[in-house]
Design an enzyme around this catalytic site. Structure first.
Site, short mmCIF file in Angstrom:
data_model
loop_
_atom_site.label_atom_id
_atom_site.label_comp_id
_atom_site.label_asym_id
_atom_site.label_seq_id
_atom_site.Cartn_x
_atom_site.Cartn_y
_atom_site.Cartn_z
N ARG A 73 -28.59 -34.34 -12.24
CA ARG A 73 -28.51 -34.70 -13.65
C ARG A 73 -28.82 -36.18 -13.81
O ARG A 73 -28.54 -36.99 -12.93
CB ARG A 73 -27.12 -34.39 -14.21
CG ARG A 73 -26.87 -32.93 -14.51
CD ARG A 73 -25.50 -32.68 -15.11
NE ARG A 73 -24.44 -33.02 -14.18
CZ ARG A 73 -23.75 -34.15 -14.18
NH1 ARG A 73 -23.95 -35.05 -15.12
NH2 ARG A 73 -22.83 -34.36 -13.28
N TYR A 201 -34.89 -29.61 -12.89
CA TYR A 201 -33.72 -29.48 -12.02
C TYR A 201 -32.48 -29.00 -12.78
O TYR A 201 -32.12 -29.57 -13.82
CB TYR A 201 -33.36 -30.82 -11.34
CG TYR A 201 -32.14 -30.64 -10.47
CD1 TYR A 201 -32.26 -30.13 -9.19
CD2 TYR A 201 -30.87 -30.88 -10.99
CE1 TYR A 201 -31.14 -29.88 -8.43
CE2 TYR A 201 -29.74 -30.63 -10.23
CZ TYR A 201 -29.88 -30.13 -8.94
OH TYR A 201 -28.77 -29.87 -8.20
N LYS A 210 -24.70 -27.03 -18.93
CA LYS A 210 -24.03 -28.25 -19.42
C LYS A 210 -24.41 -28.54 -20.86
O LYS A 210 -23.58 -29.00 -21.65
CB LYS A 210 -24.37 -29.43 -18.53
CG LYS A 210 -23.96 -29.24 -17.07
CD LYS A 210 -22.48 -29.04 -16.92
CE LYS A 210 -22.12 -28.39 -15.63
NZ LYS A 210 -21.21 -29.11 -14.77
N HIS A 230 -14.97 -28.58 -18.71
CA HIS A 230 -15.58 -28.55 -17.38
C HIS A 230 -14.51 -28.09 -16.39
O HIS A 230 -13.99 -28.89 -15.61
CB HIS A 230 -16.07 -29.97 -17.04
CG HIS A 230 -16.98 -30.05 -15.85
ND1 HIS A 230 -17.20 -31.22 -15.15
CD2 HIS A 230 -17.73 -29.11 -15.22
CE1 HIS A 230 -18.04 -31.01 -14.15
NE2 HIS A 230 -18.38 -29.72 -14.18
N SER A 252 -17.85 -33.47 -11.32
CA SER A 252 -18.91 -32.81 -10.56
C SER A 252 -18.77 -33.09 -9.06
O SER A 252 -18.52 -34.22 -8.66
CB SER A 252 -20.27 -33.31 -11.06
OG SER A 252 -20.37 -33.08 -12.44
N CYS A 254 -16.43 -32.27 -7.03
CA CYS A 254 -15.08 -32.66 -6.62
C CYS A 254 -14.17 -31.46 -6.33
O CYS A 254 -12.96 -31.61 -6.27
CB CYS A 254 -14.45 -33.57 -7.66
SG CYS A 254 -15.20 -35.21 -7.69
N ASP A 281 -16.90 -23.38 -13.12
CA ASP A 281 -17.44 -24.64 -13.66
C ASP A 281 -17.11 -24.88 -15.13
O ASP A 281 -16.91 -26.02 -15.52
CB ASP A 281 -18.96 -24.66 -13.47
CG ASP A 281 -19.57 -26.04 -13.59
OD1 ASP A 281 -19.05 -26.98 -12.97
OD2 ASP A 281 -20.57 -26.20 -14.33
N ARG A 372 -28.27 -27.02 -4.00
CA ARG A 372 -27.41 -26.04 -4.66
C ARG A 372 -27.87 -24.61 -4.40
O ARG A 372 -29.01 -24.37 -4.01
CB ARG A 372 -27.43 -26.29 -6.17
CG ARG A 372 -26.95 -27.68 -6.56
CD ARG A 372 -25.85 -27.66 -7.56
NE ARG A 372 -25.22 -28.96 -7.71
CZ ARG A 372 -24.01 -29.13 -8.23
NH1 ARG A 372 -23.30 -28.09 -8.63
NH2 ARG A 372 -23.49 -30.34 -8.35
P1 GTP Z 1 -19.97 -29.09 -9.65
O1 GTP Z 1 -20.67 -27.79 -9.40
O2 GTP Z 1 -20.88 -30.28 -9.42
O3 GTP Z 1 -19.30 -29.19 -10.97
O4 GTP Z 1 -18.91 -29.31 -8.45
P2 GTP Z 1 -17.51 -28.62 -8.03
O5 GTP Z 1 -16.40 -29.33 -8.69
O6 GTP Z 1 -17.58 -27.15 -8.17
O7 GTP Z 1 -17.44 -29.05 -6.49
P3 GTP Z 1 -17.42 -28.15 -5.15
O8 GTP Z 1 -16.28 -27.18 -5.13
O9 GTP Z 1 -18.78 -27.58 -4.97
O10 GTP Z 1 -17.15 -29.25 -4.04
C1 GTP Z 1 -17.97 -30.37 -3.86
C2 GTP Z 1 -17.75 -31.01 -2.51
O11 GTP Z 1 -16.38 -31.34 -2.32
C3 GTP Z 1 -18.17 -30.11 -1.36
O12 GTP Z 1 -18.91 -30.85 -0.42
C4 GTP Z 1 -16.85 -29.67 -0.76
O13 GTP Z 1 -16.97 -29.41 0.61
C5 GTP Z 1 -15.90 -30.80 -1.10
N1 GTP Z 1 -14.52 -30.31 -1.29
C6 GTP Z 1 -14.12 -29.29 -2.08
N2 GTP Z 1 -12.78 -29.06 -1.98
C7 GTP Z 1 -12.31 -29.97 -1.11
C8 GTP Z 1 -10.99 -30.26 -0.59
O14 GTP Z 1 -9.99 -29.61 -0.91
N3 GTP Z 1 -10.90 -31.30 0.29
C9 GTP Z 1 -11.99 -32.03 0.67
N4 GTP Z 1 -11.82 -33.03 1.53
N5 GTP Z 1 -13.26 -31.78 0.21
C10 GTP Z 1 -13.41 -30.77 -0.67
C1 SPV Z 2 -22.35 -30.63 -12.32
O1 SPV Z 2 -23.06 -31.61 -12.06
O2 SPV Z 2 -21.19 -30.75 -12.79
C2 SPV Z 2 -22.85 -29.26 -12.07
C3 SPV Z 2 -24.25 -29.13 -11.64
O3 SPV Z 2 -22.13 -28.30 -12.22
S1 SPV Z 2 -25.40 -29.25 -12.94
O4 SPV Z 2 -25.59 -27.91 -13.52
O5 SPV Z 2 -26.65 -29.74 -12.40
O6 SPV Z 2 -24.88 -30.13 -13.98
MN MN Z 3 -20.08 -28.90 -12.98
#
Ligand code: GTP
Ligand code: SPV
Ligand code: MN
Length: 594
Positions: A73, A201, A210, A230, A252, A254, A281, A372
């Site tokens: 983004r 993208y 989003k 979110h 994002s 996290c 999400d 992704r």
């Molecule tokens: P968006 O799709 O961008 O909104 O992200 P999201 O909040 O769904 O994040 P996601 O669950 O994909 O995690 C993102 C990164 O954080 C990955 O590389 C994970 O491995 C890492 N991660 C997730 N949960 C944990 C956790 O409990 N501990 C640690 N250390 N890392 C974590």
């Molecule tokens: C984020 O960035 O919070 C996502 C991926 O979930 S995107 O759809 O590219 O915004």
């Molecule tokens: Mn997201």
């Protein structure tokens, strides 16, 4: 000349206006049939837009590589275009709507010459549900069509739902020549319209996600009395069969996808605990007739972060990617036409092409840090039976959280709804690869909505306070931080499946007979004995360390929040939040407490 699938005048006018502007050779209406999707996939493979993966190991899966300047983004090129600049707020970038329409039209003019324009009717939410919203996305990218077909409910049924007069969100996307200097992601909340040019993208172009389901929907929610957030939504089944639901907002990359699909530790599984995923999400949240909050996931698939996903960290997400999935910017194993990313296995297999398509020589990463997968939700082994529920699920708890190396404890609980809104409004988190720009920089990201609120952040906080007043049974509000670091920069809390131990405490604090807790200057923190660390690689001292609240750090934190309120958000912050800020400052300075 084309066959329109609808008699809705507004839809036809929108399609005609876009076609006149962009001058495509052909217009194709996406009817959602399996046959049409199959044809588009084979066309994309022929043109090289998609690479077909091993049909035996990854049936119906494809790899797509974006331009190297188009991998995340672009927050500094994302605009909220309201008639009055103040209504967009200081947290958003603003453009005058007239200027923005003009700018985008000039960029998109004749850009589809020699190309095909696709018309994608889609629904955010179950088609026909009174809580769903219909959009029409125009695009010249097959990648967008195929991703939207996974992420949303697509096809003729959406047009039938609109009928002759129904209204919808106008979503226009033109890939143009992916020129980063002419890239604009424009939102016109007052016109229910989105325009995206010069990107191809994810979040910039899958306009249902989003752009519609958060930025436009948050604006609609403000006017219609609901919340677009979110947030993931998960269901917890207890050993006695009772079920409770939680929504959680993390910025994002996290941890939303990971928490939404977590597999509890062995001892929890043996006792009969189960986690089910309703969403990973986005949550649309309303006040039910029973005075509780009810949440639905408007999406139909997962656009998840690939790096770090493996059998141990997120088995369910990995399973979801085993068929019908589009991978974006991951590495390709040329030996067996499968995919790879950092963290999938300990060692990178030989004979890989990196995310740009070059042989991988071990320097840099093989997959892009924001690579992704786009996977259908039905593929997920733990998808909730409530996934398609029109009313959604009732929330017992709301969790906020971010990436904080210091200061913020593993978990703490707000003292009231207003205090919970304050905690959400005061969130900070380290930036990640999900957006362009530097990573690892601590910044304010209120309720994980900094990049996604479609209107003034102060009004957004006020809307949260307003919603709270309508609740007879407000969910308890918590903050979590999986990312506290030790002196060596290592995460202290193992996270992932072990986060179940925190979820357990959270739910024990909800309902009629909550367990006890320690009151600190920032809220209620668990007594160390109340977090189950049995069979876990964590010492009691380490647990105490990540549960600790350092008053001096929180005095600084409060000053930061005050500065952010005054200098960035500016006006329109509800008094209730200033009252919470004052209380935090008082509590921290009171040496006797905590
Ligand atoms: P968006 O799709 O961008 O909104 O992200 P999201 O909040 O769904 O994040 P996601 O669950 O994909 O995690 C993102 C990164 O954080 C990955 O590389 C994970 O491995 C890492 N991660 C997730 N949960 C944990 C956790 O409990 N501990 C640690 N250390 N890392 C974590
Ligand atoms: C984020 O960035 O919070 C996502 C991926 O979930 S995107 O759809 O590219 O915004
Ligand atoms: Mn997201």
């Amino acid at each position: 000349v084309y066959m329109a699938l609808t008699k809705n005048k507004e839809v036809l006018e929108f399609v005609n206006t876009c076609a006149e502007l962009t001058q495509p050779d052909k217009i194709i209406w996406i009817d959602g049939s399996a046959n049409q999707i199959k044809q588009l996939k084979s066309e994309a493979v022929k043109s090289g837009e998609l690479i077909k993966l091993n049909e035996h190991l990854l049936p119906d899966c494809y790899l797509h590589r974006t331009a190297v300047n188009d991998v995340a983004r672009v927050e500094d090129r994302t605009f909220i275009c309201t008639a009055n600049k103040e209504d967009a707020g200081n947290v958003n970038f603003w453009l005058d709507p007239k200027l923005a329409y003009h700018l985008a039209s000039e960029i998109a003019r004749a850009s589809m010459k020699g190309r095909t324009m696709y018309v994608i009717p889609f629904s955010m939410g179950v088609v026909g549900s009174e809580f769903s919203k219909i959009g029409i996305e125009i695009t010249d990218s097959i990648y967008v069509v195929l991703n939207m077909n996974i992420m949303t409910r697509v096809g003729k049924s959406c047009l039938d739902r609109l009928g002759k007069t129904g209204s919808f969100t106008k979503c226009f996307h033109a890939k143009c020549n992916v020129d980063a200097d002419k890239r604009y992601i424009l939102h016109f909340p007052e016109d229910n319209t989105i325009i995206s040019v010069n990107s191809a993208y994810g979040g910039n172009v899958l306009l249902g996600k989003k752009c519609l389901a958060l930025r436009i929907a948050s604006y609609l929610g403000k006017n219609e009395g609901w919340l677009a957030e979110h947030m993931l939504i998960l269901g917890v089944t207890f050993p006695d069969g009772e079920k409770k639901y939680i929504a959680a907002a993390f910025p994002s990359a996290c941890g939303k996808t990971n928490l939404a699909m977590l597999i509890p530790p062995k001892s929890y599984l043996e006792r009969g605990y189960k986690i089910e995923c309703v969403g990973d999400d986005i949550a649309w949240i309303r006040v039910g007739e029973d005075g509780r909050l009810w949440a639905v996931n408007p999406e139909n698939g997962f656009f998840g972060v690939a790096p770090g996903t493996n059998e141990r960290s997120n088995f369910n997400a990995l399973q979801a990617t085993k068929r019908g999935t589009i991978f974006t910017n991951v590495a390709l194993n040329t030996d067996d036409m499968t995919v790879w990313w950092e963290g999938l296995s300990e060692h990178c297999p030989p004979n890989m092409l990196d995310w740009t398509g070059k042989p991988y020589d071990g320097s840099g990463t093989a997959a892009h840090p924001n690579s992704r997968f786009t996977a259908p939700a039905v593929n997920c082994p733990c998808v909730s039976p409530d996934f398609n529920s029109e009313t959604g699920v009732p929330l017992s708890a709301i969790i906020f959280g971010g990436r904080r190396a210091t200061t913020t404890p593993l978990v703490y609980q707000a003292k009231s709804w207003e205090h919970g809104v304050f905690i959400g409004s005061a969130m900070s988190s380290e930036t990640t690869a999900a957006a362009s720009g530097q990573t690892g920089v601590l910044r304010h990201d209120p309720m994980a909505m900094k990049p996604f609120a479609g209107y003034h952040m102060g009004d957004y906080f006020a809307h949260w306070i307003e919603i709270g007043k309508q609740l007879k049974k407000p969910p308890e509000i918590f903050n979590v931080n999986w990312f506290r670091q030790d002196a060596d920069g290592k995460f202290i809390w193992p996270g992932f499946g072990d986060n179940m131990r925190v979820i357990e405490w959270i739910l024990k604090r909800c309902g009629d007979n909550p367990i006890g807790a320690e009151e600190t200057p920032i809220g209620f923190v668990p007594k160390p004995d109340d977090i189950n660390i049995e069979d876990m690689n964590l010492s009691v001292d380490a647990l105490k360390e990540i549960l600790s609240v350092d008053k001096d750090k929180w005095i600084k934190e409060a000053e930061e929040i005050e500065k952010y309120y005054a200098e960035t958000i500016g006006s329109r912050i509800p008094d209730e939040l200033y009252a919470c800020l004052e209380e935090l400052k008082r509590n921290c300075k009171n040496k006797k407490e905590g």
